[in-house]
Scaffold this motif. Sequence first.
Motif, PDB file in Angstrom:
ATOM      1  N   LEU A 106       1.958   5.803   1.868  1.00  7.01           N
ATOM      2  CA  LEU A 106       1.093   5.222   0.834  1.00  7.01           C
ATOM      3  C   LEU A 106       1.535   3.802   0.474  1.00  7.01           C
ATOM      4  O   LEU A 106       0.700   2.904   0.322  1.00  7.01           O
ATOM      5  CB  LEU A 106       1.098   6.094  -0.414  1.00  7.01           C
ATOM      6  N   SER A 107       2.839   3.596   0.352  1.00  7.08           N
ATOM      7  CA  SER A 107       3.349   2.264   0.021  1.00  7.08           C
ATOM      8  C   SER A 107       3.068   1.266   1.130  1.00  7.08           C
ATOM      9  O   SER A 107       2.740   0.109   0.863  1.00  7.08           O
ATOM     10  CB  SER A 107       4.850   2.324  -0.245  1.00  7.08           C
ATOM     11  N   SER A 108       3.191   1.713   2.365  1.00  4.77           N
ATOM     12  CA  SER A 108       2.908   0.825   3.499  1.00  4.77           C
ATOM     13  C   SER A 108       1.439   0.421   3.526  1.00  4.77           C
ATOM     14  O   SER A 108       1.115  -0.745   3.747  1.00  4.77           O
ATOM     15  CB  SER A 108       3.275   1.506   4.817  1.00  4.77           C
ATOM     16  N   ILE A 109       0.571   1.385   3.289  1.00  7.77           N
ATOM     17  CA  ILE A 109      -0.863   1.081   3.255  1.00  7.77           C
ATOM     18  C   ILE A 109      -1.164   0.094   2.141  1.00  7.77           C
ATOM     19  O   ILE A 109      -1.897  -0.882   2.343  1.00  7.77           O
ATOM     20  CB  ILE A 109      -1.692   2.372   3.085  1.00  7.77           C
ATOM     21  N   TYR A 110      -0.586   0.317   0.963  1.00 11.51           N
ATOM     22  CA  TYR A 110      -0.839  -0.584  -0.161  1.00 11.51           C
ATOM     23  C   TYR A 110      -0.266  -1.974   0.107  1.00 11.51           C
ATOM     24  O   TYR A 110      -0.895  -2.979  -0.216  1.00 11.51           O
ATOM     25  CB  TYR A 110      -0.261  -0.005  -1.451  1.00 11.51           C
ATOM     26  N   LEU A 111       0.926  -2.042   0.704  1.00 11.03           N
ATOM     27  CA  LEU A 111       1.533  -3.330   1.018  1.00 11.03           C
ATOM     28  C   LEU A 111       0.698  -4.099   2.041  1.00 11.03           C
ATOM     29  O   LEU A 111       0.458  -5.303   1.895  1.00 11.03           O
ATOM     30  CB  LEU A 111       2.960  -3.140   1.532  1.00 11.03           C
ATOM     31  N   ILE A 112       0.228  -3.399   3.067  1.00  9.92           N
ATOM     32  CA  ILE A 112      -0.613  -4.040   4.075  1.00  9.92           C
ATOM     33  C   ILE A 112      -1.918  -4.530   3.445  1.00  9.92           C
ATOM     34  O   ILE A 112      -2.379  -5.637   3.724  1.00  9.92           O
ATOM     35  CB  ILE A 112      -0.881  -3.074   5.251  1.00  9.92           C
ATOM     36  N   TRP A 113      -2.516  -3.710   2.556  1.00  9.00           N
ATOM     37  CA  TRP A 113      -3.741  -4.123   1.875  1.00  9.00           C
ATOM     38  C   TRP A 113      -3.492  -5.360   1.011  1.00  9.00           C
ATOM     39  O   TRP A 113      -4.312  -6.276   0.981  1.00  9.00           O
ATOM     40  CB  TRP A 113      -4.306  -2.989   1.033  1.00  9.00           C
ATOM     41  N   THR A 114      -2.375  -5.394   0.329  1.00 11.33           N
ATOM     42  CA  THR A 114      -2.049  -6.539  -0.532  1.00 11.33           C
ATOM     43  C   THR A 114      -1.876  -7.809   0.294  1.00 11.33           C
ATOM     44  O   THR A 114      -2.407  -8.867  -0.063  1.00 11.33           O
ATOM     45  CB  THR A 114      -0.769  -6.253  -1.338  1.00 11.33           C
ATOM     46  N   ILE A 115      -1.148  -7.705   1.388  1.00  8.29           N
ATOM     47  CA  ILE A 115      -0.946  -8.869   2.262  1.00  8.29           C
ATOM     48  C   ILE A 115      -2.278  -9.326   2.845  1.00  8.29           C
ATOM     49  O   ILE A 115      -2.587 -10.523   2.863  1.00  8.29           O
ATOM     50  CB  ILE A 115       0.080  -8.557   3.359  1.00  8.29           C
ATOM     51  N   TYR A 116      -3.088  -8.384   3.309  1.00  5.68           N
ATOM     52  CA  TYR A 116      -4.401  -8.706   3.861  1.00  5.68           C
ATOM     53  C   TYR A 116      -5.263  -9.420   2.820  1.00  5.68           C
ATOM     54  O   TYR A 116      -5.905 -10.426   3.112  1.00  5.68           O
ATOM     55  CB  TYR A 116      -5.093  -7.424   4.335  1.00  5.68           C
ATOM     56  N   SER A 117      -5.259  -8.894   1.599  1.00  6.85           N
ATOM     57  CA  SER A 117      -6.063  -9.492   0.531  1.00  6.85           C
ATOM     58  C   SER A 117      -5.613 -10.902   0.217  1.00  6.85           C
ATOM     59  O   SER A 117      -6.437 -11.793   0.019  1.00  6.85           O
ATOM     60  CB  SER A 117      -5.981  -8.638  -0.736  1.00  6.85           C
ATOM     61  N   MET A 118      -4.319 -11.108   0.149  1.00  6.60           N
ATOM     62  CA  MET A 118      -3.811 -12.442  -0.172  1.00  6.60           C
ATOM     63  C   MET A 118      -4.092 -13.443   0.949  1.00  6.60           C
ATOM     64  O   MET A 118      -4.380 -14.605   0.694  1.00  6.60           O
ATOM     65  CB  MET A 118      -2.303 -12.399  -0.449  1.00  6.60           C
ATOM     66  N   VAL A 119      -4.031 -12.985   2.193  1.00 10.14           N
ATOM     67  CA  VAL A 119      -4.239 -13.895   3.318  1.00 10.14           C
ATOM     68  C   VAL A 119      -5.720 -14.225   3.487  1.00 10.14           C
ATOM     69  O   VAL A 119      -6.087 -15.391   3.642  1.00 10.14           O
ATOM     70  CB  VAL A 119      -3.655 -13.291   4.623  1.00 10.14           C
TER      71      VAL A 119
ATOM     72  N   THR B 299       5.385   5.164  -7.474  1.00  8.83           N
ATOM     73  CA  THR B 299       5.491   3.701  -7.521  1.00  8.83           C
ATOM     74  C   THR B 299       4.900   3.025  -6.285  1.00  8.83           C
ATOM     75  O   THR B 299       5.177   1.849  -6.045  1.00  8.83           O
ATOM     76  CB  THR B 299       6.963   3.279  -7.674  1.00  8.83           C
ATOM     77  N   CYS B 300       4.084   3.729  -5.540  1.00  9.47           N
ATOM     78  CA  CYS B 300       3.527   3.133  -4.318  1.00  9.47           C
ATOM     79  C   CYS B 300       2.597   1.966  -4.606  1.00  9.47           C
ATOM     80  O   CYS B 300       2.384   1.114  -3.751  1.00  9.47           O
ATOM     81  CB  CYS B 300       2.828   4.185  -3.469  1.00  9.47           C
ATOM     82  N   CYS B 301       2.046   1.891  -5.810  1.00  7.61           N
ATOM     83  CA  CYS B 301       1.130   0.797  -6.149  1.00  7.61           C
ATOM     84  C   CYS B 301       1.824  -0.399  -6.787  1.00  7.61           C
ATOM     85  O   CYS B 301       1.163  -1.304  -7.273  1.00  7.61           O
ATOM     86  CB  CYS B 301       0.030   1.311  -7.067  1.00  7.61           C
ATOM     87  N   CYS B 302       3.122  -0.407  -6.817  1.00  8.57           N
ATOM     88  CA  CYS B 302       3.877  -1.563  -7.329  1.00  8.57           C
ATOM     89  C   CYS B 302       4.103  -2.528  -6.168  1.00  8.57           C
ATOM     90  O   CYS B 302       5.219  -2.708  -5.691  1.00  8.57           O
ATOM     91  CB  CYS B 302       5.202  -1.118  -7.927  1.00  8.57           C
ATOM     92  N   TRP B 303       3.020  -3.127  -5.706  1.00 12.55           N
ATOM     93  CA  TRP B 303       3.001  -4.045  -4.568  1.00 12.55           C
ATOM     94  C   TRP B 303       3.434  -3.368  -3.266  1.00 12.55           C
ATOM     95  O   TRP B 303       3.603  -4.019  -2.251  1.00 12.55           O
ATOM     96  CB  TRP B 303       3.868  -5.284  -4.824  1.00 12.55           C
ATOM     97  N   GLY B 304       3.707  -2.071  -3.291  1.00 11.14           N
ATOM     98  CA  GLY B 304       4.122  -1.351  -2.105  1.00 11.14           C
ATOM     99  C   GLY B 304       5.605  -1.432  -1.821  1.00 11.14           C
ATOM    100  O   GLY B 304       6.148  -0.620  -1.090  1.00 11.14           O
TER     101      GLY B 304
END
Length: 109
Positions: free
Chosen positions: A74-87, A22-27
Amino acid sequence: MEKQKLPNATAVLILGILSILTCCCWGIVGLTLGIVALVLAKKDLVLYQENPELYSNYSNINTGRILAIIGIVLSSIYLIWTIYSMVFIGEQGMMEMQQRMLERIQQSQ
């Protein structure tokens, strides 16, 4: 005397696996499951270290702990990528990227 099983060994193993899946569920989901798995693993490790001869399934705790750590990373990386993308890209930019990707997929078929 018969050896006992550590109380949370199976739960730690399952939570560790689920944290990776579930690491890709927004992290957030994978991160939460991984942290819970690590907390439960810590409790069982303390029990095991007090009387190692009483318990038989230490390998499940160790495997689940390793999987939880991988899931957290993996979840942390995905969460950071999601936040970066949104910002920096924004919601509209993300939608445009998805649209372009869908168009490329449709053209290749």
